[in-house]
Scaffold this motif. Structure first.
Motif, PDB file in Angstrom:
ATOM      1  N   TYR A 126       0.840  -1.197   0.000  1.00 19.97           N
ATOM      2  CA  TYR A 126       0.000   0.000   0.000  1.00 19.97           C
ATOM      3  C   TYR A 126       0.877   1.250   0.000  1.00 19.97           C
ATOM      4  O   TYR A 126       2.032   1.230   0.431  1.00 19.97           O
ATOM      5  CB  TYR A 126      -0.896   0.029   1.230  1.00 19.97           C
ATOM      6  N   GLU A 127       0.290   2.321  -0.478  1.00 21.52           N
ATOM      7  CA  GLU A 127       0.901   3.641  -0.405  1.00 21.52           C
ATOM      8  C   GLU A 127      -0.136   4.626   0.135  1.00 21.52           C
ATOM      9  O   GLU A 127      -1.207   4.749  -0.486  1.00 21.52           O
ATOM     10  CB  GLU A 127       1.361   4.065  -1.806  1.00 21.52           C
ATOM     11  N   PRO A 128       0.090   5.305   1.266  1.00 22.03           N
ATOM     12  CA  PRO A 128       1.239   5.219   2.162  1.00 22.03           C
ATOM     13  C   PRO A 128       1.467   3.791   2.708  1.00 22.03           C
ATOM     14  O   PRO A 128       0.535   2.999   2.789  1.00 22.03           O
ATOM     15  CB  PRO A 128       0.890   6.193   3.281  1.00 22.03           C
ATOM     16  N   LYS A 129       2.706   3.533   3.084  1.00 22.33           N
ATOM     17  CA  LYS A 129       3.163   2.202   3.450  1.00 22.33           C
ATOM     18  C   LYS A 129       2.385   1.635   4.630  1.00 22.33           C
ATOM     19  O   LYS A 129       2.035   2.348   5.581  1.00 22.33           O
ATOM     20  CB  LYS A 129       4.650   2.248   3.781  1.00 22.33           C
ATOM     21  N   VAL A 130       2.115   0.346   4.566  1.00 20.28           N
ATOM     22  CA  VAL A 130       1.469  -0.393   5.649  1.00 20.28           C
ATOM     23  C   VAL A 130       2.418  -1.498   6.096  1.00 20.28           C
ATOM     24  O   VAL A 130       2.852  -2.318   5.282  1.00 20.28           O
ATOM     25  CB  VAL A 130       0.131  -1.007   5.193  1.00 20.28           C
ATOM     26  N   THR A 131       2.752  -1.535   7.359  1.00 16.37           N
ATOM     27  CA  THR A 131       3.615  -2.592   7.894  1.00 16.37           C
ATOM     28  C   THR A 131       2.845  -3.625   8.697  1.00 16.37           C
ATOM     29  O   THR A 131       3.369  -4.703   8.988  1.00 16.37           O
ATOM     30  CB  THR A 131       4.720  -1.986   8.777  1.00 16.37           C
ATOM     31  N   ALA A 132       1.603  -3.318   9.057  1.00 11.88           N
ATOM     32  CA  ALA A 132       0.729  -4.246   9.771  1.00 11.88           C
ATOM     33  C   ALA A 132      -0.707  -3.963   9.324  1.00 11.88           C
ATOM     34  O   ALA A 132      -1.075  -2.802   9.131  1.00 11.88           O
ATOM     35  CB  ALA A 132       0.860  -4.087  11.279  1.00 11.88           C
ATOM     36  N   PRO A 133      -1.513  -4.996   9.129  1.00 15.87           N
ATOM     37  CA  PRO A 133      -2.856  -4.771   8.585  1.00 15.87           C
ATOM     38  C   PRO A 133      -3.722  -3.868   9.447  1.00 15.87           C
ATOM     39  O   PRO A 133      -4.653  -3.230   8.943  1.00 15.87           O
ATOM     40  CB  PRO A 133      -3.434  -6.183   8.466  1.00 15.87           C
ATOM     41  N   GLU A 134      -3.421  -3.781  10.750  1.00 17.74           N
ATOM     42  CA  GLU A 134      -4.214  -2.925  11.628  1.00 17.74           C
ATOM     43  C   GLU A 134      -4.097  -1.446  11.248  1.00 17.74           C
ATOM     44  O   GLU A 134      -4.924  -0.617  11.655  1.00 17.74           O
ATOM     45  CB  GLU A 134      -3.769  -3.113  13.082  1.00 17.74           C
ATOM     46  N   GLN A 135      -3.087  -1.121  10.461  1.00 20.93           N
ATOM     47  CA  GLN A 135      -2.901   0.260  10.035  1.00 20.93           C
ATOM     48  C   GLN A 135      -3.886   0.681   8.943  1.00 20.93           C
ATOM     49  O   GLN A 135      -4.021   1.869   8.652  1.00 20.93           O
ATOM     50  CB  GLN A 135      -1.468   0.472   9.551  1.00 20.93           C
ATOM     51  N   ILE A 136      -4.559  -0.288   8.329  1.00 23.43           N
ATOM     52  CA  ILE A 136      -5.551   0.019   7.292  1.00 23.43           C
ATOM     53  C   ILE A 136      -6.858   0.379   7.993  1.00 23.43           C
ATOM     54  O   ILE A 136      -7.546  -0.484   8.536  1.00 23.43           O
ATOM     55  CB  ILE A 136      -5.763  -1.177   6.344  1.00 23.43           C
ATOM     56  N   LYS A 137      -7.193   1.639   8.016  1.00 26.65           N
ATOM     57  CA  LYS A 137      -8.399   2.091   8.690  1.00 26.65           C
ATOM     58  C   LYS A 137      -9.619   1.869   7.788  1.00 26.65           C
ATOM     59  O   LYS A 137      -9.566   2.140   6.583  1.00 26.65           O
ATOM     60  CB  LYS A 137      -8.285   3.570   9.054  1.00 26.65           C
ATOM     61  N   VAL A 159      -0.338  -0.092  -4.940  1.00 24.24           N
ATOM     62  CA  VAL A 159       0.522   0.466  -5.986  1.00 24.24           C
ATOM     63  C   VAL A 159       0.861  -0.538  -7.084  1.00 24.24           C
ATOM     64  O   VAL A 159       1.192  -0.135  -8.202  1.00 24.24           O
ATOM     65  CB  VAL A 159       1.817   1.037  -5.375  1.00 24.24           C
ATOM     66  N   ASN A 160       0.783  -1.828  -6.804  1.00 26.15           N
ATOM     67  CA  ASN A 160       1.121  -2.829  -7.821  1.00 26.15           C
ATOM     68  C   ASN A 160      -0.063  -3.239  -8.679  1.00 26.15           C
ATOM     69  O   ASN A 160       0.066  -4.126  -9.523  1.00 26.15           O
ATOM     70  CB  ASN A 160       1.741  -4.060  -7.154  1.00 26.15           C
ATOM     71  N   PHE A 161      -1.206  -2.592  -8.478  1.00 28.43           N
ATOM     72  CA  PHE A 161      -2.411  -2.959  -9.220  1.00 28.43           C
ATOM     73  C   PHE A 161      -2.803  -1.886 -10.231  1.00 28.43           C
ATOM     74  O   PHE A 161      -3.899  -1.907 -10.758  1.00 28.43           O
ATOM     75  CB  PHE A 161      -3.582  -3.172  -8.252  1.00 28.43           C
TER      76      PHE A 161
END
Length: 371
Positions: free
Chosen positions: A259-270, A296-298
């Motif tokens: 993801y962009e902005p970067k996600v290092t743990a899924p809990e960061q996706i609000k 970003v890769n899609f």
């Protein structure tokens, strides 16, 4: 009739062989071959075994008319037999796409079918019972408990045990890995190895393999020319079941996506849930809170998500499409009845109008995927 039912694909293979034997040396002929990709050795010294390898079957047409090959990836409890023929003996998608000029690759997912499963390495399996298959796939009109179920008319037969077509279909069902994380991890590695071997391709996924398309694209975005995702596992972040149990922690997959902005743990996706569904018979979607992070890769290949009129996916596949669109993916979401294709359930590649649906997918690929 029974001979036709059980041998159609092998007759087709014999025709390929006879064509090769009788054609002039400089004339292209259809061919069939297989190979394995991926895999790694594990185990203590002297006791190593290979795990994670994936069986791949290749069909090469007499004349290649399409610019990119088509990789067919089956869903849960299935193998590549899904694409070979229907359980009542009609032409399957593999043969049909071959006739349309595609090079066709069919896989057995790692730890499934002809791809070795090692219980001490890959973990536990699950198996669908015959009553589950009847309710979800073949006899939804009478057994289904979702709003669209009664619209199911395209299964070839009664869809119940004792019917020859149902029994032929259920005989093809196999155990699948219980862990979605393990399944996606293995398939991502094997799928990347396949694309490294064959080059740019179109992925066609179904049901449980929907997330496999996303994670393979995550690994090799530059080699994906398009994804056709037929009723992919969804919706984002949970299953559509009592209590909405958590699933697909990364939105549309159970393993990390970029993801962009970067996600290092899924809990960061609000996330936030729609206050009301789009229309009657649909669920409210769980989407990202604004502003949404981007996958970003899609961005560089077209995606099609389709759902049939009566499938148990009909109430929620729009949520997967909406999530991907929100995350920046160029996506088309099409309900089959919008194209005049009615009465289908979940197993569209096996139903009475299977070739009509294959032709619809072909036309989308021709219009959206350019050389």
């Amino acid at each position: 009739m029974q001979f036709k039912k059980t041998n159609r694909f092998w007759i087709f293979s014999l025709i390929l062989l006879l064509s090769a034997c009788t054609s002039l040396p400089d004339k292209p002929v259809p061919s069939r071959s297989f190979f394995y990709v991926g895999g790694s050795y594990v185990g203590s010294p002297g006791k190593e075994i290979m795990q994670g390898q994936m069986y791949v079957e290749k069909l090469q047409p007499q004349q290649v008319k399409q610019p990119y090959p088509l990789v067919l990836i089956h869903g849960a409890a299935q193998t590549a037999t899904n694409w070979m023929m229907t359980p009542d003996g009609r032409k399957g998608w593999a043969e049909h796409f071959l006739e349309l000029g595609y090079v066709v690759y069919m896989v057995d997912q790692p730890a499934r079918g002809r791809s070795a499963w090692h219980p001490e390495v890959n973990g536990k399996l699950r198996m669908y019972t015959a009553p589950q298959i009847e309710q979800l796939f073949t006899a939804a009109a009478t057994l289904g408990n979702w709003p669209q179920a009664k619209l199911h008319t395209q299964w070839p037969g009664s869809g119940r045990r004792g019917d020859a077509t149902f029994d032929a279909f259920y005989a093809t069902q196999v155990e699948s890995l219980l862990s979605d994380v393990e399944t996606q991890t293995l398939s991502q590695a094997a799928g990347a190895a396949l694309l490294d071997k064959i080059g740019p391709a179109i992925l066609l996924t179904h049901s449980q393999s929907g997330p496999l398309g996303w994670v393979i694209a995550e690994s090799r975005p530059q080699k994906i020319k398009g994804i056709v995702s037929i009723e992919p596992s969804g919706p984002p972040f949970h299953n559509n079941a009592p209590g909405n149990p958590k699933a697909r922690a990364w939105g549309v997959a159970d393993i990390p996506l970029t993801y962009e902005p970067k996600v290092t743990a899924p809990e960061q996706i609000k996330t936030q849930v729609q206050t009301s569904p789009d229309s009657q018979g649909l669920i409210g979607c769980t989407l990202q809170a604004e502003p949404p992070r981007q996958l970003v890769n899609f961005r560089q290949f077209p995606i099609l998500i389709t759902v049939s009129e009566s499938s148990y996916h009909a109430p929620y596949d729009h949520c997967t499409a909406a999530y991907l669109k929100q995350a920046g993916a160029p996506i088309d979401f099409i309900r089959l009845p919008e194209r005049g294709i009615r009465g289908n359930g979940h197993m569209v590649m096996l139903e009475k109008n299977n070739l009509e649906i294959a032709d619809f997918l072909h036309q989308w690929m021709v219009s959206k995927i350019k050389p």
